[in-house]
Design a protein around this motif. Structure first.
Motif, PDB file in Angstrom:
ATOM      1  N   GLY A   1       0.910  -0.971  -0.071  1.00  7.98           N
ATOM      2  CA  GLY A   1      -0.096   0.243  -0.076  1.00  7.98           C
ATOM      3  C   GLY A   1       0.912   1.178   0.007  1.00  7.98           C
ATOM      4  N   ASP A   2       0.226   2.333   0.191  1.00  6.81           N
ATOM      5  CA  ASP A   2       0.887   3.704   0.677  1.00  6.81           C
ATOM      6  C   ASP A   2       2.364   3.447   1.283  1.00  6.81           C
ATOM      7  OD1 ASP A   2       1.750   6.275   1.345  1.00  6.81           O
ATOM      8  OD2 ASP A   2      -0.427   6.882   1.149  1.00  6.81           O
ATOM      9  N   PHE A   3       3.346   4.072   0.771  1.00  5.34           N
ATOM     10  CA  PHE A   3       4.606   3.858   1.300  1.00  5.34           C
ATOM     11  C   PHE A   3       4.590   4.301   2.777  1.00  5.34           C
ATOM     12  CE2 PHE A   3       8.812   5.275   2.081  1.00  5.34           C
ATOM     13  CZ  PHE A   3       9.677   4.036   2.062  1.00  5.34           C
ATOM     14  N   THR A   4       4.032   5.573   3.088  1.00  5.35           N
ATOM     15  CA  THR A   4       3.910   6.010   4.516  1.00  5.35           C
ATOM     16  C   THR A   4       3.352   4.975   5.479  1.00  5.35           C
ATOM     17  OG1 THR A   4       1.603   7.033   3.929  1.00  5.35           O
ATOM     18  CG2 THR A   4       3.850   8.102   3.759  1.00  5.35           C
ATOM     19  N   ARG A   5       2.713   3.958   5.055  1.00  5.33           N
ATOM     20  CA  ARG A   5       2.323   2.995   5.968  1.00  5.33           C
ATOM     21  C   ARG A   5       3.491   2.316   6.827  1.00  5.33           C
ATOM     22  NH1 ARG A   5      -2.958   1.092   5.881  1.00  5.33           N
ATOM     23  NH2 ARG A   5      -4.254   1.877   4.108  1.00  5.33           N
TER      24      ARG A   5
ATOM     25  N   ARG B   1       2.588   2.731  15.856  1.00  8.26           N
ATOM     26  CA  ARG B   1       1.971   1.875  16.748  1.00  8.26           C
ATOM     27  C   ARG B   1       1.079   0.714  16.410  1.00  8.26           C
ATOM     28  NH1 ARG B   1      -0.290   5.629  21.809  1.00  8.26           N
ATOM     29  NH2 ARG B   1      -1.983   5.975  20.352  1.00  8.26           N
ATOM     30  N   HIS B   2       1.052  -0.411  17.047  1.00  8.81           N
ATOM     31  CA  HIS B   2      -0.110  -1.418  16.293  1.00  8.81           C
ATOM     32  C   HIS B   2      -0.097  -1.425  14.879  1.00  8.81           C
ATOM     33  CE1 HIS B   2      -1.057  -1.598  20.576  1.00  8.81           C
ATOM     34  NE2 HIS B   2      -1.520  -0.672  20.720  1.00  8.81           N
ATOM     35  N   GLY B   3       1.053  -1.159  14.110  1.00  8.76           N
ATOM     36  CA  GLY B   3       1.100  -1.347  12.648  1.00  8.76           C
ATOM     37  C   GLY B   3       0.936   0.116  11.805  1.00  8.76           C
ATOM     38  N   PHE B   4       0.320   0.803  12.665  1.00  8.72           N
ATOM     39  CA  PHE B   4       0.084   2.350  11.974  1.00  8.72           C
ATOM     40  C   PHE B   4       1.186   3.492  12.256  1.00  8.72           C
ATOM     41  CE2 PHE B   4      -3.805  -0.007  12.081  1.00  8.72           C
ATOM     42  CZ  PHE B   4      -4.607   0.523  11.022  1.00  8.72           C
ATOM     43  N   ALA B   5       1.602   3.769  11.099  1.00 11.91           N
ATOM     44  CA  ALA B   5       2.764   4.953  11.180  1.00 11.91           C
ATOM     45  C   ALA B   5       1.926   6.066  11.509  1.00 11.91           C
ATOM     46  CB  ALA B   5       3.523   5.019   9.929  1.00 11.91           C
ATOM     47  N   ALA B   6       2.639   7.263  12.273  1.00 11.33           N
ATOM     48  CA  ALA B   6       1.967   8.486  12.322  1.00 11.33           C
ATOM     49  C   ALA B   6       1.947   9.168  11.047  1.00 11.33           C
ATOM     50  CB  ALA B   6       2.920   9.411  13.306  1.00 11.33           C
ATOM     51  N   SER B   7       2.814   9.163  10.133  1.00 16.09           N
ATOM     52  CA  SER B   7       2.819   9.872   9.078  1.00 16.09           C
ATOM     53  C   SER B   7       1.540   9.648   8.133  1.00 16.09           C
ATOM     54  CB  SER B   7       4.038  10.060   8.354  1.00 16.09           C
ATOM     55  OG  SER B   7       4.237   8.524   7.989  1.00 16.09           O
ATOM     56  N   TYR B   8       1.123   8.138   7.982  1.00 18.17           N
ATOM     57  CA  TYR B   8       0.130   7.623   7.581  1.00 18.17           C
ATOM     58  C   TYR B   8      -1.347   8.136   8.083  1.00 18.17           C
ATOM     59  CZ  TYR B   8      -3.591   4.356   5.855  1.00 18.17           C
ATOM     60  OH  TYR B   8      -4.945   4.233   5.499  1.00 18.17           O
ATOM     61  N   LEU B   9      -1.162   7.995   9.297  1.00 17.33           N
ATOM     62  CA  LEU B   9      -2.554   8.283   9.975  1.00 17.33           C
ATOM     63  C   LEU B   9      -2.948   9.876   9.856  1.00 17.33           C
ATOM     64  CD1 LEU B   9      -1.819   6.392  13.330  1.00 17.33           C
ATOM     65  CD2 LEU B   9      -3.731   5.949  12.037  1.00 17.33           C
TER      66      LEU B   9
ATOM     67  N   TYR C   1      -8.982  11.688  19.588  1.00 24.78           N
ATOM     68  CA  TYR C   1     -10.045  10.510  19.241  1.00 24.78           C
ATOM     69  C   TYR C   1      -9.260   9.264  19.421  1.00 24.78           C
ATOM     70  CZ  TYR C   1      -8.353  10.215  14.461  1.00 24.78           C
ATOM     71  OH  TYR C   1      -7.617   9.925  13.341  1.00 24.78           O
ATOM     72  N   ASP C   2     -10.358   8.115  19.253  1.00 28.55           N
ATOM     73  CA  ASP C   2      -9.754   6.790  19.489  1.00 28.55           C
ATOM     74  C   ASP C   2      -9.929   6.194  18.127  1.00 28.55           C
ATOM     75  OD1 ASP C   2      -9.425   6.424  22.191  1.00 28.55           O
ATOM     76  OD2 ASP C   2     -11.421   6.500  22.649  1.00 28.55           O
ATOM     77  N   HIS C   3      -8.635   5.559  17.713  1.00 27.03           N
ATOM     78  CA  HIS C   3      -8.477   4.837  16.546  1.00 27.03           C
ATOM     79  C   HIS C   3      -8.649   3.448  16.872  1.00 27.03           C
ATOM     80  CE1 HIS C   3      -6.759   2.743  12.984  1.00 27.03           C
ATOM     81  NE2 HIS C   3      -7.009   4.042  12.349  1.00 27.03           N
ATOM     82  N   PRO C   4      -9.525   2.620  15.956  1.00 24.57           N
ATOM     83  CA  PRO C   4      -9.815   1.113  16.510  1.00 24.57           C
ATOM     84  C   PRO C   4      -8.653   0.317  16.567  1.00 24.57           C
ATOM     85  CG  PRO C   4     -10.647   1.694  14.267  1.00 24.57           C
ATOM     86  CD  PRO C   4     -10.199   2.998  14.757  1.00 24.57           C
ATOM     87  N   GLN C   5      -7.494   0.586  15.927  1.00 25.11           N
ATOM     88  CA  GLN C   5      -6.238  -0.206  15.720  1.00 25.11           C
ATOM     89  C   GLN C   5      -5.007   0.394  16.631  1.00 25.11           C
ATOM     90  OE1 GLN C   5      -7.733  -0.071  12.543  1.00 25.11           O
ATOM     91  NE2 GLN C   5      -8.983  -1.957  12.801  1.00 25.11           N
ATOM     92  N   ALA C   6      -4.837   1.850  16.122  1.00 25.14           N
ATOM     93  CA  ALA C   6      -3.858   2.436  16.658  1.00 25.14           C
ATOM     94  C   ALA C   6      -3.888   3.012  18.072  1.00 25.14           C
ATOM     95  CB  ALA C   6      -3.550   3.533  15.455  1.00 25.14           C
ATOM     96  N   GLY C   7      -5.243   3.208  18.554  1.00 21.23           N
ATOM     97  CA  GLY C   7      -5.279   3.636  20.026  1.00 21.23           C
ATOM     98  C   GLY C   7      -5.755   5.078  19.879  1.00 21.23           C
ATOM     99  N   ARG C   8      -5.400   5.706  21.063  1.00 14.65           N
ATOM    100  CA  ARG C   8      -5.676   7.263  21.279  1.00 14.65           C
ATOM    101  C   ARG C   8      -4.686   8.078  20.269  1.00 14.65           C
ATOM    102  NH1 ARG C   8     -10.547   9.590  22.887  1.00 14.65           N
ATOM    103  NH2 ARG C   8     -10.119  11.441  23.871  1.00 14.65           N
ATOM    104  N   LEU C   9      -5.426   8.794  19.751  1.00 15.19           N
ATOM    105  CA  LEU C   9      -4.477   9.744  18.683  1.00 15.19           C
ATOM    106  C   LEU C   9      -4.924  11.146  18.893  1.00 15.19           C
ATOM    107  CD1 LEU C   9      -5.176   7.874  15.211  1.00 15.19           C
ATOM    108  CD2 LEU C   9      -3.258   7.668  16.719  1.00 15.19           C
TER     109      LEU C   9
END
Length: 416
Positions: free
Chosen positions: A42-46, A52-60, A335-343
């Motif tokens: 997928g998107d390289f920023t992933r 955290r939990h497989g999610f990069a901040a730059s992608y989020l 807010y809460d992300h279902p996988q990445a947690g509190r953002l």
């Protein structure tokens, strides 16, 4: 999600920052954005750091309020699925290097055969023509070629400096979002669908011209830019930190002399007018700094604000979060992300009417790779048996829940 662009559907083939930021801005304003990604990463920023939990901040931070569909566009089933998505869309956005989208079979001609009234958007790095058109591009390259690094240095004779943020990428994203909105408005008025083209290089040069290219404005009257007015910035050191202040007119200059208790500066012939204060900027700034460093930031901000001098504290990134001006306007939300947690993220800069469509409870966190593939294609008419067959045949790639590795696609423009 409601908003001024509710009812607009965008097919987003972009990756990295410029394109995803543009489409996130439109998603924040209510558009339905379907992010179509290569299932093999997928998107390289992933795959960027700070995860955290497989999610990069730059992608989020560039893909909120979107849905992700993973399609292998080398597979006929994947291409057919994309064509079906395009058929129901208002906007098609891609930021592949010039020539790549044509080889994939989704150039403007082909896309208009599917959806004649679609707004087609092409974002590139250096533009679609010229000797650099096919070169790989990242943000520092555009800062160099556009002249931004020399502007940042302050003089043609000084060592160029990069702006320490990916300004070309983000500026291009803002320009793209505005241009897409304008194209949609024009289509509403005239019925004509347009091809919007822009590049990172376009965006930065246009941006600079408003304030930094005056010496190049008059044809056959260009001025050398070797000498800068001053190499000092408007950051002042205090006893316990830093503040910034700026004075432009006579009223503000008089206010500054009162705040700093230096009435004799008003009688100094070097500072008698705004033009003279600019000509003697180094002396003026040095005098100001000599006084500011004698007391605390709190002391000077109170005095300056009382006298009406434009000023502000210079904050660290963490201090920004708790500053009362930021909190009073609820600029940063959680807010809460279902996988990445509190953002924690900044809300959209523009707000519309009285409704709080930018409230965190209205946000949808950036999606996992391909998490919406079956739902979105089901909405387009695919039945469960067809989806199962395409999945088994590899049209959707590997299991999206496990697809978080590096992308091997290097033909995009942008900076991770």
């Amino acid at each position: 999600m409601t908003g001024p662009l509710s009812g607009i559907r965008i097919i987003d083939l972009t990756a990295m920052v410029s394109g995803p930021l543009a489409t996130m801005m439109l998603a924040d304003q209510g558009a339905e954005v379907i992010k179509v990604e290569n299932p093999h990463g997928g998107d390289f920023t992933r795959s960027a750091s700070n995860r955290r939990h497989g999610f990069a901040a730059s992608y989020l931070n560039n893909n909120r309020n979107k849905r992700s569909v993973a399609l292998d566009l080398k597979h006929p089933g994947g291409r057919a699925a994309l064509a079906l998505l395009i058929e129901r869309a208002d906007v098609f956005v891609q930021n592949f290097r010039p020539g790549v989208i044509e080889r994939m079979g989704f150039d403007e001609t082909r896309v208009r055969e599917i959806a004649p009234s679609i707004v087609y958007v092409s974002i590139s790095g250096f533009g679609e023509a010229g000797p650099y058109a096919q070169y790989p591009v990242y943000d520092p390259l555009v800062q160099g070629l556009s002249g931004l690094a020399t502007v940042q240095a302050g003089s043609d004779e000084r060592r160029p400096q990069l702006v320490r943020t990916i300004l070309p990428d983000k500026l291009t994203g803002v320009n793209a979002a505005q241009a897409i909105s304008a194209a949609l408005f024009a289509r509403e008025r005239t019925g004509e669908a347009q091809h919007v083209r822009l590049s990172m290089l376009d965006s930065v040069i246009a941006f600079l011209w408003a304030s930094d290219m005056g010496s190049q404005t008059f044809v056959r009257g260009e001025l050398p830019q070797q000498a800068a007015a001053s190499f000092q910035d408007l950051i002042y050191e205090t006893e316990d930190g830093h503040i910034t202040l700026a004075v432009q007119n006579d009223r503000e200059w008089a206010a500054l002399t009162r705040a700093l208790e230096r009435p004799e500066w008003r009688d100094d012939p070097r500072f008698a007018t705004a033009a003279l204060r600019q000509d003697n900027i180094d002396a003026r700034l040095e005098l100001t700094q000599s006084v500011i460093r004698t007391a605390t930031s709190e002391h000077w901000l109170a005095r300056l604000q009382t006298e009406g001098v434009p000023c502000a504290p210079v904050l660290t990134r963490h201090e920004v979060l708790e500053h009362p001006q930021v909190t009073a306007n609820a600029i940063v939300r959680e807010y809460d992300h279902p996988q990445a947690g509190r953002l924690r993220q900044a809300r959209p800069a523009a707000r519309f009417g009285e409704g709080d469509v930018d409230a965190p409870e209205a946000w949808r966190g950036a999606p996992a790779l391909g998490e919406d593939t079956r739902t979105v294609l089901g909405e387009c008419g695919y039945n469960a048996a067809t989806l199962d067959r395409l999945a088994a045949d590899g049209a959707f790639g590997p299991d999206a829940s496990a697809a978080s590795g590096n992308s091997t696609d290097t033909s995009r423009d942008g900076d991770p």
